[in-house]
Design a protein around this motif. Structure first.
Motif, short mmCIF file in Angstrom:
data_model
loop_
_atom_site.label_atom_id
_atom_site.label_comp_id
_atom_site.label_asym_id
_atom_site.label_seq_id
_atom_site.Cartn_x
_atom_site.Cartn_y
_atom_site.Cartn_z
N HIS A 6 -63.34 12.91 -8.99
CA HIS A 6 -62.73 13.87 -10.03
C HIS A 6 -61.10 13.81 -9.96
O HIS A 6 -60.82 14.09 -8.80
N ILE A 7 -60.66 13.54 -11.16
CA ILE A 7 -59.14 13.47 -10.97
C ILE A 7 -58.61 14.48 -11.90
O ILE A 7 -58.78 14.68 -13.14
N VAL A 8 -58.09 15.65 -11.48
CA VAL A 8 -57.48 16.73 -12.31
C VAL A 8 -56.06 16.45 -12.59
O VAL A 8 -55.07 16.42 -11.72
N ARG A 9 -55.74 16.23 -13.97
CA ARG A 9 -54.44 16.18 -14.35
C ARG A 9 -53.61 17.44 -14.34
O ARG A 9 -54.24 18.37 -14.61
N GLU A 10 -52.20 17.40 -14.29
CA GLU A 10 -51.71 18.61 -14.05
C GLU A 10 -51.60 19.33 -15.69
O GLU A 10 -51.96 18.61 -16.60
N ASN A 11 -52.09 20.68 -15.53
CA ASN A 11 -52.12 21.33 -16.72
C ASN A 11 -53.46 21.16 -17.56
O ASN A 11 -53.74 21.75 -18.57
N HIS A 22 -46.69 38.78 -21.97
CA HIS A 22 -45.64 37.82 -22.95
C HIS A 22 -45.04 36.86 -22.09
O HIS A 22 -45.30 35.71 -22.64
N ASP A 23 -44.48 37.28 -21.17
CA ASP A 23 -43.59 36.12 -20.29
C ASP A 23 -44.41 35.31 -19.73
O ASP A 23 -43.93 34.03 -19.85
N ALA A 24 -45.42 35.57 -19.05
CA ALA A 24 -46.46 34.60 -18.29
C ALA A 24 -46.84 33.49 -19.42
O ALA A 24 -46.91 32.29 -19.38
N LEU A 25 -47.40 33.96 -20.57
CA LEU A 25 -48.18 33.32 -21.67
C LEU A 25 -46.97 32.35 -22.31
O LEU A 25 -47.09 31.22 -22.49
N SER A 26 -45.72 33.01 -22.41
CA SER A 26 -44.57 32.02 -23.05
C SER A 26 -44.19 31.02 -22.09
O SER A 26 -43.92 29.76 -22.48
N HIS A 27 -44.35 31.08 -20.57
CA HIS A 27 -43.95 30.02 -19.92
C HIS A 27 -45.12 29.12 -19.65
O HIS A 27 -44.55 27.81 -19.64
N LEU A 28 -46.43 29.56 -19.94
CA LEU A 28 -47.45 28.64 -19.95
C LEU A 28 -47.42 27.64 -21.01
O LEU A 28 -47.53 26.49 -21.05
N ILE A 29 -47.28 28.22 -22.31
CA ILE A 29 -46.91 27.28 -23.41
C ILE A 29 -45.56 26.43 -23.46
O ILE A 29 -45.77 25.26 -23.52
N GLU A 30 -44.53 26.97 -22.75
CA GLU A 30 -43.31 26.10 -22.55
C GLU A 30 -43.57 24.96 -21.65
O GLU A 30 -42.96 23.99 -22.00
N THR A 31 -44.55 25.17 -20.80
CA THR A 31 -45.19 24.12 -19.81
C THR A 31 -46.12 23.35 -19.90
O THR A 31 -46.72 22.58 -19.40
N ASN A 32 -46.63 23.36 -21.41
CA ASN A 32 -47.76 22.56 -21.87
C ASN A 32 -49.09 22.74 -21.30
O ASN A 32 -50.09 22.00 -21.43
N HIS A 33 -49.38 24.12 -20.94
CA HIS A 33 -50.67 24.37 -20.57
C HIS A 33 -51.48 24.62 -22.06
O HIS A 33 -50.84 25.24 -22.93
N LYS A 34 -52.72 24.32 -21.98
CA LYS A 34 -53.43 24.22 -23.10
C LYS A 34 -54.38 25.48 -22.95
O LYS A 34 -54.95 25.94 -24.04
N ILE A 40 -52.39 28.72 -27.32
CA ILE A 40 -52.84 28.40 -26.04
C ILE A 40 -54.27 29.13 -26.07
O ILE A 40 -54.46 29.99 -26.74
N ASN A 41 -55.22 28.41 -25.45
CA ASN A 41 -56.72 29.00 -25.34
C ASN A 41 -56.95 30.13 -24.44
O ASN A 41 -56.78 29.96 -23.13
N ILE A 42 -57.27 31.40 -24.84
CA ILE A 42 -57.24 32.51 -23.93
C ILE A 42 -58.61 33.14 -23.77
O ILE A 42 -59.33 33.16 -24.73
N VAL A 43 -58.91 33.19 -22.33
CA VAL A 43 -60.31 33.99 -22.18
C VAL A 43 -59.78 35.01 -21.20
O VAL A 43 -59.06 35.06 -20.20
N LEU A 44 -60.05 36.30 -21.67
CA LEU A 44 -59.40 37.55 -20.97
C LEU A 44 -60.62 38.08 -20.06
O LEU A 44 -61.87 38.33 -20.59
N LEU A 45 -60.60 38.33 -18.98
CA LEU A 45 -61.47 39.04 -17.93
C LEU A 45 -61.20 40.38 -17.62
O LEU A 45 -59.97 40.53 -16.90
#
Length: 187
Positions: free
Chosen positions: A5-10, A82-94, A114-119
């Motif tokens: 298994h190779i996990v690519r960044e993000n 808000h800040d955390a989600l903005s950071h993830l979007i800026e760093t190309n997390h899906k 970005i695809n969000i799952v809330l727990l």
């Protein structure tokens, strides 16, 4: 993780931890299996570090030096989620899993990017548009605003915003328009 298994960044969902009380240790362990990017705040970082969990990013109101190396530190600008989600979007997390005490309506404004799952305590919520289909056992509860539903299959309505699966198997929801809708299920 096996060697093939190779996990690519993000590639794996990131993990935003806004509360340590919203998920038990087994649930947290399952989310940590693939070494996601972990984002914490002033309230969760100390617990994570005490549990020897690698933290990647901290959004904080104060400047703190942490014993763990390589932690990126950012000041809060708008608010933690808000800040955390903005950071993830800026760093190309899906995709991202968020552990929080409550369902914040602000999350809907990020769903297109970005695809969000809330727990939250006892509940898993996804944010989807147009349709949703999932296999579940009979008697599982589904939470969705009925005003957003065009049709259902495999569900019966119990109360305002509360449905139950009728049998083991797939249930389906057809949703109105292109708006993102919060769909919850009991954990």
């Amino acid at each position: 993780m096996s060697s093939h298994h190779i996990v690519r960044e993000n590639q794996e969902p990131a993990l935003i931890i806004a509360s340590m009380d919203a998920l038990d240790s087994e649930g947290l362990g399952q989310l940590l299996e693939w070494s996601p990017t972990i984002i914490a705040n002033d309230y969760t970082v100390d617990f994570l570090l005490a549990e020897d969990i690698k933290v990647d990013v901290v959004f904080s109101e104060k400047q703190t030096i942490y014993a763990q190396e390589q932690i990126q530190h950012f000041p809060l600008k708008v608010g933690f989620l808000h800040d955390a989600l903005s950071h993830l979007i800026e760093t190309n997390h899906k995709a991202v899993n968020i552990i929080s005490d409550t369902l914040d309506e602000e999350l809907l404004s990020f769903c297109a990017a970005i695809n969000i799952v809330l727990l939250t305590p006892g509940r898993r919520t996804v944010f989807l548009q147009q349709h949703y289909e999932k296999w579940m056992v009979k008697g599982r509860r589904i939470y969705v605003d009925e005003r957003a539903i065009v049709t259902t299959a495999g569900l019966q309505q119990l109360d305002h915003g509360l449905f139950e699966t009728l049998a083991d198997g797939f249930f389906r929801l057809a949703l109105r328009g292109n708006e993102f809708i919060a769909i919850g299920e009991d954990l």
